[in-house]
Structure formats: structure tokens, C-alpha cells
Motif scaffolding. Structure first.
Motif, PDB file in Angstrom:
ATOM      1  N   ASN A  64     -11.436 -24.761  22.306  1.00 27.83           N
ATOM      2  CA  ASN A  64     -11.331 -24.067  23.593  1.00 27.83           C
ATOM      3  C   ASN A  64     -12.696 -23.936  24.257  1.00 27.83           C
ATOM      4  O   ASN A  64     -12.812 -24.088  25.479  1.00 27.83           O
ATOM      5  CB  ASN A  64     -10.690 -22.692  23.419  1.00 27.83           C
ATOM      6  N   LEU A  67     -13.618 -27.453  25.616  1.00 27.13           N
ATOM      7  CA  LEU A  67     -12.768 -27.908  26.719  1.00 27.13           C
ATOM      8  C   LEU A  67     -12.808 -27.009  27.946  1.00 27.13           C
ATOM      9  O   LEU A  67     -12.658 -27.486  29.068  1.00 27.13           O
ATOM     10  CB  LEU A  67     -11.316 -28.033  26.237  1.00 27.13           C
ATOM     11  N   HIS A  68     -12.993 -25.705  27.737  1.00 24.87           N
ATOM     12  CA  HIS A  68     -12.833 -24.773  28.853  1.00 24.87           C
ATOM     13  C   HIS A  68     -14.014 -23.838  29.085  1.00 24.87           C
ATOM     14  O   HIS A  68     -14.081 -23.214  30.141  1.00 24.87           O
ATOM     15  CB  HIS A  68     -11.595 -23.898  28.629  1.00 24.87           C
ATOM     16  N   GLY A  69     -14.929 -23.705  28.132  1.00 27.52           N
ATOM     17  CA  GLY A  69     -15.904 -22.644  28.243  1.00 27.52           C
ATOM     18  C   GLY A  69     -17.358 -23.035  28.340  1.00 27.52           C
ATOM     19  O   GLY A  69     -18.187 -22.211  28.688  1.00 27.52           O
ATOM     20  N   CYS A  70     -17.677 -24.255  28.023  1.00 25.92           N
ATOM     21  CA  CYS A  70     -19.086 -24.636  27.975  1.00 25.92           C
ATOM     22  C   CYS A  70     -19.553 -25.243  29.287  1.00 25.92           C
ATOM     23  O   CYS A  70     -18.839 -26.016  29.916  1.00 25.92           O
ATOM     24  CB  CYS A  70     -19.335 -25.652  26.861  1.00 25.92           C
ATOM     25  N   ASP A  93     -19.538 -18.901  24.288  1.00 22.82           N
ATOM     26  CA  ASP A  93     -19.923 -19.901  25.282  1.00 22.82           C
ATOM     27  C   ASP A  93     -20.412 -19.170  26.530  1.00 22.82           C
ATOM     28  O   ASP A  93     -20.350 -17.942  26.604  1.00 22.82           O
ATOM     29  CB  ASP A  93     -18.774 -20.863  25.595  1.00 22.82           C
ATOM     30  N   ARG A  95     -19.310 -19.183  29.668  1.00 19.49           N
ATOM     31  CA  ARG A  95     -18.398 -19.021  30.794  1.00 19.49           C
ATOM     32  C   ARG A  95     -17.628 -17.703  30.733  1.00 19.49           C
ATOM     33  O   ARG A  95     -16.452 -17.676  30.381  1.00 19.49           O
ATOM     34  CB  ARG A  95     -17.408 -20.180  30.844  1.00 19.49           C
ATOM     35  N   ARG A  98     -14.350 -17.601  32.764  1.00 17.04           N
ATOM     36  CA  ARG A  98     -13.148 -18.324  32.322  1.00 17.04           C
ATOM     37  C   ARG A  98     -12.636 -17.723  31.026  1.00 17.04           C
ATOM     38  O   ARG A  98     -12.916 -18.219  29.941  1.00 17.04           O
ATOM     39  CB  ARG A  98     -13.463 -19.805  32.146  1.00 17.04           C
ATOM     40  N   PRO A 100      -9.963 -16.693  28.141  1.00 15.78           N
ATOM     41  CA  PRO A 100      -8.802 -17.366  27.557  1.00 15.78           C
ATOM     42  C   PRO A 100      -7.527 -16.570  27.823  1.00 15.78           C
ATOM     43  O   PRO A 100      -7.572 -15.356  28.049  1.00 15.78           O
ATOM     44  CB  PRO A 100      -9.131 -17.381  26.064  1.00 15.78           C
ATOM     45  N   ARG A 103      -0.580 -19.126  26.678  1.00  9.44           N
ATOM     46  CA  ARG A 103       0.414 -19.742  27.551  1.00  9.44           C
ATOM     47  C   ARG A 103       1.389 -20.519  26.693  1.00  9.44           C
ATOM     48  O   ARG A 103       1.117 -20.818  25.529  1.00  9.44           O
ATOM     49  CB  ARG A 103      -0.246 -20.622  28.600  1.00  9.44           C
ATOM     50  N   PHE A 111      -2.063 -30.137  25.316  1.00  9.83           N
ATOM     51  CA  PHE A 111      -2.881 -28.946  25.096  1.00  9.83           C
ATOM     52  C   PHE A 111      -2.091 -27.686  25.426  1.00  9.83           C
ATOM     53  O   PHE A 111      -1.011 -27.756  25.989  1.00  9.83           O
ATOM     54  CB  PHE A 111      -4.145 -29.008  25.963  1.00  9.83           C
ATOM     55  N   GLY A 112      -2.670 -26.538  25.080  1.00  7.54           N
ATOM     56  CA  GLY A 112      -2.079 -25.271  25.486  1.00  7.54           C
ATOM     57  C   GLY A 112      -1.494 -24.433  24.380  1.00  7.54           C
ATOM     58  O   GLY A 112      -0.857 -23.415  24.652  1.00  7.54           O
TER      59      GLY A 112
END
Length: 161
Positions: A64, A67-70, A93, A95, A98, A100, A103, A111-112
Motif C-alpha cells: 500500500n 502503490l498509494h503512499g510514497c 510514508d 502521504r 492519502r 487508507p 473497500r 487490487f483492493g
């Protein structure tokens, strides 16, 4: 709608018995490295039974982050802590914007499911935010010291990486 997140869990008590930190470049290949390292620590610290769970948690949180935080070229941090009767995995990270959220992924989605898995196997999880970004953490309760475990089985797997 974003589901509510678990509240932060302060570690004021019990005291930290062991801890280790590492930083990784935000590359997907480092997710496996973080996963193996966290499992190896659980084993070295005398808790081989929860090592598979610690590995899964570390891998999902690290994925995560990548993919989403760095931010590009900014490392993510992994910290593993033994405190009281729990192993805690933290992934940080940059971010804070953003956060988490859980979902439900459809059957065709790749993903997810990461936080759903973490929530299913960890005893507690949450997020803390500070000026440097965010830390997503999860705790796995450990058996009392001296209980029998599968140390040989997991020690070999962790050593092979």
C-alpha cells in the motif's frame, strides 16, 4: 464514502521490549524484502507461530505504501516492535493526504483487498498522521513465552527469503 478508520493505538504501555527499523526504496520488489525481514524478526525474537501473519501484514502495508503512499524517490519506513504480548508492524510514508480505507474489490479487480486481509488477520490496526506523513500499523498478539511453536518450519522459510 470513505469508511471510518480505527483509532491510533498509543504504545505507552507496555514498554517496548525489542524494535528494529528499515527504510526501503518505493519499489514493488521491496515489498517482499520487507515481508521476509518482518517474519525473520518475529522468529528471531522467539515468536515463530505468528511469523506468517506478521509477514502478510508487513507485505500488505508495504505494498500500500509503494502503490498509494510514497512520493517518487522517497523511501518508506518499516518498523517492527515487540511490546507486551504483541508484535506491531508499522509502515510509514510521506502521504498524510492519502489515508487508507477499506473497500470491497470486485471479483475481476486485481487490487483492493490489502486492508481487508490485514483487518482479518491482525488483532488491531490503525493509522497515525504527523507532519512527516502517516504510519499505518497493525498488531498481532503473540503467544506467551515458552509455548511450543513451528520455529524450524518458519525459520527455514524466512532464511530462504
Amino acid at each position: 464514502m470513505v469508511p471510518s478508520l480505527p483509532l491510533p493505538s498509543p504504545m505507552s504501555s507496555p514498554p517496548v521490549e525489542r524494535e528494529s527499523r528499515r527504510e526501503y526504496e518505493p519499489l514493488l520488489g521491496n515489498v517482499g524484502a520487507a515481508r521476509r525481514w518482518a517474519a525473520r524478526l518475529a522468529i528471531e525474537w522467539g515468536h515463530p507461530d505468528p511469523a506468517p501473519t506478521v509477514a502478510l501484514v508487513a507485505g500488505e502495508l508495504a505494498a500500500n505504501a509503494v502503490l498509494h503512499g510514497c512520493f517518487r524517490q522517497r523511501p518508506f519506513g518499516v518498523r517492527v516492535v515487540l511490546h507486551g504480548a504483541a508484535l506491531r508492524v508499522e509502515v510509514s510514508d510521506g502521504r498524510a493526504d492519502r489515508l487508507p480505507f477499506r473497500r470491497s474489490a470486485g471479483p475481476q479487480e486485481t487490487f483492493g483487498r490489502g486492508l481487508l486481509l490485514v483487518e482479518a488477520v491482525a488483532d488491531r490496526w490503525g493509522v497515525t498522521v504527523d507532519a512527516g506523513g502517516k504510519t499505518v500499523w497493525a498488531e498481532v498478539d503473540v503467544p506467551p513465552e515458552g509455548s511450543a511453536g513451528r520455529a524450524g518450519e518458519w525459520a527455514g522459510a524466512a532464511a530462504r527469503g
